[in-house]
Motif scaffolding. Structure first.
Motif, PDB file in Angstrom:
ATOM      1  N   LEU A 286       1.855   6.114   2.628  1.00 38.31           N
ATOM      2  CA  LEU A 286       2.259   6.105   1.223  1.00 38.31           C
ATOM      3  C   LEU A 286       3.780   5.998   1.150  1.00 38.31           C
ATOM      4  O   LEU A 286       4.488   6.999   1.000  1.00 38.31           O
ATOM      5  CB  LEU A 286       1.779   7.379   0.517  1.00 38.31           C
ATOM      6  CG  LEU A 286       0.266   7.579   0.419  1.00 38.31           C
ATOM      7  CD1 LEU A 286      -0.056   8.948  -0.171  1.00 38.31           C
ATOM      8  CD2 LEU A 286      -0.362   6.477  -0.422  1.00 38.31           C
ATOM      9  N   PRO A 287       4.317   4.801   1.252  1.00 36.77           N
ATOM     10  CA  PRO A 287       5.772   4.639   1.237  1.00 36.77           C
ATOM     11  C   PRO A 287       6.357   4.879  -0.150  1.00 36.77           C
ATOM     12  O   PRO A 287       5.648   4.850  -1.156  1.00 36.77           O
ATOM     13  CB  PRO A 287       5.962   3.184   1.667  1.00 36.77           C
ATOM     14  CG  PRO A 287       4.715   2.502   1.200  1.00 36.77           C
ATOM     15  CD  PRO A 287       3.613   3.511   1.374  1.00 36.77           C
ATOM     16  N   HIS A 296       0.713   3.465  -3.494  1.00 40.11           N
ATOM     17  CA  HIS A 296      -0.515   3.146  -2.771  1.00 40.11           C
ATOM     18  C   HIS A 296      -0.498   1.657  -2.454  1.00 40.11           C
ATOM     19  O   HIS A 296      -0.272   0.833  -3.342  1.00 40.11           O
ATOM     20  CB  HIS A 296      -1.736   3.503  -3.610  1.00 40.11           C
ATOM     21  CG  HIS A 296      -1.907   4.978  -3.811  1.00 40.11           C
ATOM     22  ND1 HIS A 296      -2.542   5.786  -2.893  1.00 40.11           N
ATOM     23  CD2 HIS A 296      -1.508   5.793  -4.822  1.00 40.11           C
ATOM     24  CE1 HIS A 296      -2.541   7.040  -3.327  1.00 40.11           C
ATOM     25  NE2 HIS A 296      -1.912   7.076  -4.499  1.00 40.11           N
ATOM     26  N   ARG A 297      -0.738   1.330  -1.211  1.00 39.42           N
ATOM     27  CA  ARG A 297      -0.711  -0.066  -0.779  1.00 39.42           C
ATOM     28  C   ARG A 297      -2.093  -0.605  -0.416  1.00 39.42           C
ATOM     29  O   ARG A 297      -2.208  -1.754  -0.011  1.00 39.42           O
ATOM     30  CB  ARG A 297       0.228  -0.209   0.425  1.00 39.42           C
ATOM     31  CG  ARG A 297       1.687   0.146   0.131  1.00 39.42           C
ATOM     32  CD  ARG A 297       2.344  -0.872  -0.789  1.00 39.42           C
ATOM     33  NE  ARG A 297       3.730  -0.556  -1.044  1.00 39.42           N
ATOM     34  CZ  ARG A 297       4.750  -0.969  -0.272  1.00 39.42           C
ATOM     35  NH1 ARG A 297       4.512  -1.696   0.811  1.00 39.42           N
ATOM     36  NH2 ARG A 297       5.988  -0.660  -0.579  1.00 39.42           N
ATOM     37  N   ALA A 298      -3.117   0.245  -0.513  1.00 42.43           N
ATOM     38  CA  ALA A 298      -4.467  -0.200  -0.151  1.00 42.43           C
ATOM     39  C   ALA A 298      -5.493   0.670  -0.859  1.00 42.43           C
ATOM     40  O   ALA A 298      -5.210   1.803  -1.254  1.00 42.43           O
ATOM     41  CB  ALA A 298      -4.671  -0.116   1.365  1.00 42.43           C
ATOM     42  N   ASN A 299      -6.674   0.131  -1.009  1.00 39.54           N
ATOM     43  CA  ASN A 299      -7.793   0.841  -1.635  1.00 39.54           C
ATOM     44  C   ASN A 299      -8.541   1.611  -0.552  1.00 39.54           C
ATOM     45  O   ASN A 299      -9.373   1.048   0.172  1.00 39.54           O
ATOM     46  CB  ASN A 299      -8.716  -0.152  -2.331  1.00 39.54           C
ATOM     47  CG  ASN A 299      -9.930   0.509  -2.959  1.00 39.54           C
ATOM     48  OD1 ASN A 299     -10.014   1.732  -3.052  1.00 39.54           O
ATOM     49  ND2 ASN A 299     -10.881  -0.307  -3.398  1.00 39.54           N
ATOM     50  N   ILE A 300      -8.225   2.908  -0.426  1.00 45.46           N
ATOM     51  CA  ILE A 300      -8.894   3.757   0.553  1.00 45.46           C
ATOM     52  C   ILE A 300      -9.380   5.030  -0.154  1.00 45.46           C
ATOM     53  O   ILE A 300      -9.308   5.132  -1.374  1.00 45.46           O
ATOM     54  CB  ILE A 300      -7.984   4.080   1.748  1.00 45.46           C
ATOM     55  CG1 ILE A 300      -6.719   4.819   1.291  1.00 45.46           C
ATOM     56  CG2 ILE A 300      -7.611   2.800   2.492  1.00 45.46           C
ATOM     57  CD1 ILE A 300      -5.808   5.239   2.432  1.00 45.46           C
ATOM     58  N   TYR A 301      -9.850   5.982   0.602  1.00 45.75           N
ATOM     59  CA  TYR A 301     -10.467   7.203   0.062  1.00 45.75           C
ATOM     60  C   TYR A 301      -9.437   8.328   0.012  1.00 45.75           C
ATOM     61  O   TYR A 301      -8.892   8.719   1.041  1.00 45.75           O
ATOM     62  CB  TYR A 301     -11.631   7.599   0.972  1.00 45.75           C
ATOM     63  CG  TYR A 301     -12.649   8.550   0.402  1.00 45.75           C
ATOM     64  CD1 TYR A 301     -13.838   8.076  -0.147  1.00 45.75           C
ATOM     65  CD2 TYR A 301     -12.459   9.931   0.460  1.00 45.75           C
ATOM     66  CE1 TYR A 301     -14.809   8.960  -0.616  1.00 45.75           C
ATOM     67  CE2 TYR A 301     -13.421  10.813  -0.024  1.00 45.75           C
ATOM     68  CZ  TYR A 301     -14.599  10.314  -0.562  1.00 45.75           C
ATOM     69  OH  TYR A 301     -15.549  11.185  -1.032  1.00 45.75           O
ATOM     70  N   GLN A 302      -9.161   8.834  -1.186  1.00 44.55           N
ATOM     71  CA  GLN A 302      -8.259   9.983  -1.319  1.00 44.55           C
ATOM     72  C   GLN A 302      -9.090  11.242  -1.543  1.00 44.55           C
ATOM     73  O   GLN A 302      -9.656  11.431  -2.613  1.00 44.55           O
ATOM     74  CB  GLN A 302      -7.292   9.799  -2.493  1.00 44.55           C
ATOM     75  CG  GLN A 302      -6.239   8.734  -2.275  1.00 44.55           C
ATOM     76  CD  GLN A 302      -6.699   7.371  -2.728  1.00 44.55           C
ATOM     77  OE1 GLN A 302      -7.233   7.213  -3.811  1.00 44.55           O
ATOM     78  NE2 GLN A 302      -6.490   6.371  -1.889  1.00 44.55           N
ATOM     79  N   GLY A 311      -9.567   8.888  -6.454  1.00 43.59           N
ATOM     80  CA  GLY A 311      -9.206   7.641  -7.116  1.00 43.59           C
ATOM     81  C   GLY A 311      -7.726   7.541  -7.429  1.00 43.59           C
ATOM     82  O   GLY A 311      -7.336   6.803  -8.334  1.00 43.59           O
ATOM     83  N   ALA A 312      -6.889   8.246  -6.680  1.00 44.71           N
ATOM     84  CA  ALA A 312      -5.457   8.223  -6.937  1.00 44.71           C
ATOM     85  C   ALA A 312      -4.870   6.826  -6.799  1.00 44.71           C
ATOM     86  O   ALA A 312      -3.840   6.522  -7.401  1.00 44.71           O
ATOM     87  CB  ALA A 312      -4.740   9.191  -5.994  1.00 44.71           C
ATOM     88  N   ASP A 313      -5.517   5.965  -6.003  1.00 42.97           N
ATOM     89  CA  ASP A 313      -5.032   4.594  -5.868  1.00 42.97           C
ATOM     90  C   ASP A 313      -5.562   3.678  -6.965  1.00 42.97           C
ATOM     91  O   ASP A 313      -5.271   2.478  -6.988  1.00 42.97           O
ATOM     92  CB  ASP A 313      -5.401   4.021  -4.496  1.00 42.97           C
ATOM     93  CG  ASP A 313      -6.902   4.031  -4.223  1.00 42.97           C
ATOM     94  OD1 ASP A 313      -7.698   4.245  -5.156  1.00 42.97           O
ATOM     95  OD2 ASP A 313      -7.293   3.830  -3.049  1.00 42.97           O
TER      96      ASP A 313
END
Length: 451
Positions: A286-287, A296-302, A311-313
Motif C-alpha cells: 500500500l504505497p 490500493h493498487r490491486a483488488n485483493i482481500y482486506q 472492501g477497502a480497495d
C-alpha cells in the motif's frame, strides 16, 4: 448443493456431498493453490523432487465444442449468442488493439528467499525471452461473449458431470449410487456455511481450508452466472470472465489466434523491467500517493480470509479489468482481481531443471501433494488473496490447478508470439454486435468490437 451420498471412511474428513466427491479433481488444487497458499510438501528440496515418478502429460488438444443450446431471452448474453447466426467477418483491427508489445530481454525469475510454503519460487534463475505481445487486460465477459457467439462454445462449468468423469475419483461401488440430480453442471464458489472455528487456523495450516469446507461446488455457477443461479453479468461486461477451465481458456485463445502465456512470459511482463520487485508497482503493498495517503493498487482481500473482506480497495468480488493503474508496460491487473491460467504444466522443480531461453514449461506435471493429478500453472492472485492466508498477488508467487476445472476467481489473458503469422492467419470472428450486458439491463445498445 446436491444431497449427501455414502463416502468411504477414509475420505469422510473432506465432505459428504456428491459435489465434494470430486474433491481430488476440483477442490484440493483450488483450495491449496487457487487462493495462494502452498502446501508444505512444495517446500521440499528440489533435488528430491526430480527423482520422483511423474504421470504422463495429458493431451493438449481441445475437443471441438458441441453447439450451444439456444439461450433464453432473459439471459445476459442472449444477444451475443444470437450473433452466431450473423455473417462473419475478418477482424478489422491489427494486432496491438487491446494488446501491449513486450520487448524481449533477460530477467531474474523467482524469489531468493521465498515465504513459508512457497519453496517452488526458487532457485532464482536468469531467463531470456523473445519479444511478444500480451493482452493489456484479463479477457473480459464481453470478449468471451463474442467468442461464444461466434462458436457456440460450451464451457466445462455448463456441462453436466458424468459418471465417467468420476471414474478413478470415486470408488466404483459408489458410482451406481450417485443420484442423477447430483450430476448438475456447476463450478467452484465460496461456501457461506464453512466451519468458522476450523477456518480460524487456515493461516497456520492451509490444508484446513478443505476440512473447513471453505469451497463448494455450486450448481448452476458458470461464466454467465458467476455466483450461481440468480446472478448475472449486468454491469460486468468489462470484468474478467471467470469459471473458465484451462481447456476453456485454450479454446478461446485458439479462436482468437493467440496463446496462453508461458509462466516465464507472465512473470517477465508483470515485473515490467524492474528486478526483484515484490509487486508490479514496487515493494510496498500500500504505497503512499502524492497526497500522502495510502493507495490500493490491486483488488485483493482486506481482512482475515475467509471471514470478511472489508472492501477497502472498493471491491469484494471482481472489479473492472482497468479499475487500477497499469504497470510500467501498460498491463492491467497482473496482481489481484482473478488468477490467470498459464500455458505450463506445473512442476515445483522446474526452475532448477528448465531451459533458460524461452522456457516452454515442463513436458508433464508433478504436484507432490497430488502426484496423480496433472496441474497447470496459475499466476497473479485474486480478490480472495489475503495476507493471512494468500499472498498470490506477489509477482513471483506460483500456483496451480486442475486444467478441467474453473472457479469464481480464476480467468486468463493471452499472448501473441509470431505477430506476422497472427496477422496473416485465416481466422474469423463474429460480426461486432450490441453489448449483451447493456441490452439485458435495458440500456441502449452500443457496438462492442470483436477481437
Amino acid at each position: 448443493m446436491s444431497p449427501p451420498v455414502p463416502r468411504p471412511p477414509a475420505a469422510a474428513v473432506l465432505v459428504a456431498s456428491l459435489r465434494f466427491l470430486t474433491l481430488p479433481l476440483v477442490l484440493a488444487p483450488l483450495a491449496l493453490a487457487g487462493c495462494g497458499a502452498e502446501p508444505d510438501a512444495a517446500a521440499e528440496p528440489v533435488a528430491a523432487l526430480t527423482a520422483q515418478q511423474t504421470p504422463a502429460a495429458a493431451a493438449d488438444a481441445v475437443e471441438e465444442p458441441a453447439p450451444a443450446a439456444p439461450t433464453p431471452a432473459s439471459d445476459p448474453i442472449a444477444a451475443a449468442n444470437a450473433a452466431a447466426d450473423q455473417p462473419r467477418v475478418a477482424p478489422a483491427s491489427p494486432v496491438g488493439d487491446g494488446m501491449v508489445a513486450v520487448p524481449g530481454g533477460s530477467f531474474r525469475m523467482g524469489t531468493p528467499d521465498p515465504p513459508r510454503l512457497h519453496g517452488d519460487e526458487s532457485p532464482v534463475h536468469e531467463v531470456t525471452l523473445s519479444p511478444f505481445w500480451m493482452d493489456e487486460t484479463e479477457v473480459t465477459n464481453d470478449q468471451f461473449a463474442a467468442f461464444v457467439a461466434a462458436t457456440g462454445y460450451v464451457t466445462a462449468a455448463e456441462k453436466p458431470i458424468t459418471r465417467e468423469d468420476l471414474k478413478g475419483m470415486v470408488p466404483d461401488e459408489f458410482l451406481a449410487n450417485i443420484p442423477e440430480e447430483g450430476l448438475e453442471p456447476g463450478s467452484v464458489c465460496l461456501s457461506p456455511t464453512f466451519d468458522r472455528r476450523m477456518a480460524a487456523y487456515i493461516g497456520e495450516n492451509p490444508n484446513l481450508v478443505v476440512q473447513a469446507g471453505v469451497w463448494q461446488m455450486q450448481d448452476g455457477a458458470n461464466w454467465r452466472h458467476p455466483e450461481g443461479p440468480g446472478s448475472d453479468l449486468i454491469g460486468k461486461g468489462d470484468h474478467p470472465v471467470v469459471h473458465v477451465s484451462w481447456d476453456d481458456a485454450v479454446a478461446y485463445a485458439d479462436w482468437a489466434g493467440k496463446q496462453l502465456p508461458t509462466e516465464a512470459q507472465w512473470e517477465y511482463a508483470a515485473r515490467a523491467g524492474h528486478a526483484g520487485r515484490e509487486y508490479p508497482w514496487g515493494d510496498v503493498l500500500l504505497p503512499e500517493g502524492e497526497d500522502g495517503k495510502t493507495e490500493h493498487r490491486a483488488n485483493i482481500y482486506q481482512g482475515k480470509f475467509p471471514f470478511e473482506d472489508s472492501g477497502a480497495d472498493g471491491f469484494t468480488r471482481s472489479s473492472p479489468a482497468k479499475a487500477f493503474p497499469p504497470n510500467d508496460w501498460g498491463l492491467y491487473a497482473l496482481s489481484g482481481n482473478v488468477w490467470e491460467w498459464c500455458r505450463d504444466w506445473y512442476r515445483p522443480d522446474y526452475y532448477a531443471t528448465g531451459p533458460n531461453v524461452d522456457p516452454p514449461g515442463p513436458e508433464d506435471s508433478f504436484d507432490p501433494n497430488e502426484p496423480n493429478l496433472p496441474k497447470r500453472v496459475q499466476r497473479g492472485g485474486s480478490f480472495l488473496c489475503s495476507d493471512n492466508y494468500c499472498t498470490g498477488y506477489r509477482v513471483a508467487s506460483r500456483m496451480k490447478g486442475d486444467p478441467g476445472t474453473g472457479s469464481l476467481h480464476c480467468g486468463f489473458r493471452c499472448v501473441v508470439e509470431d505477430v506476422d503469422a497472427w496477422k496473416n492467419a485465416p481466422r474469423w470472428t463474429a460480426k461486432p454486435t450490441a453489448n449483451p450486458t447493456a441490452e439485458a439491463a435495458g440500456a441502449p445498445a452500443e457496438p462492442t468490437g470483436a477481437e
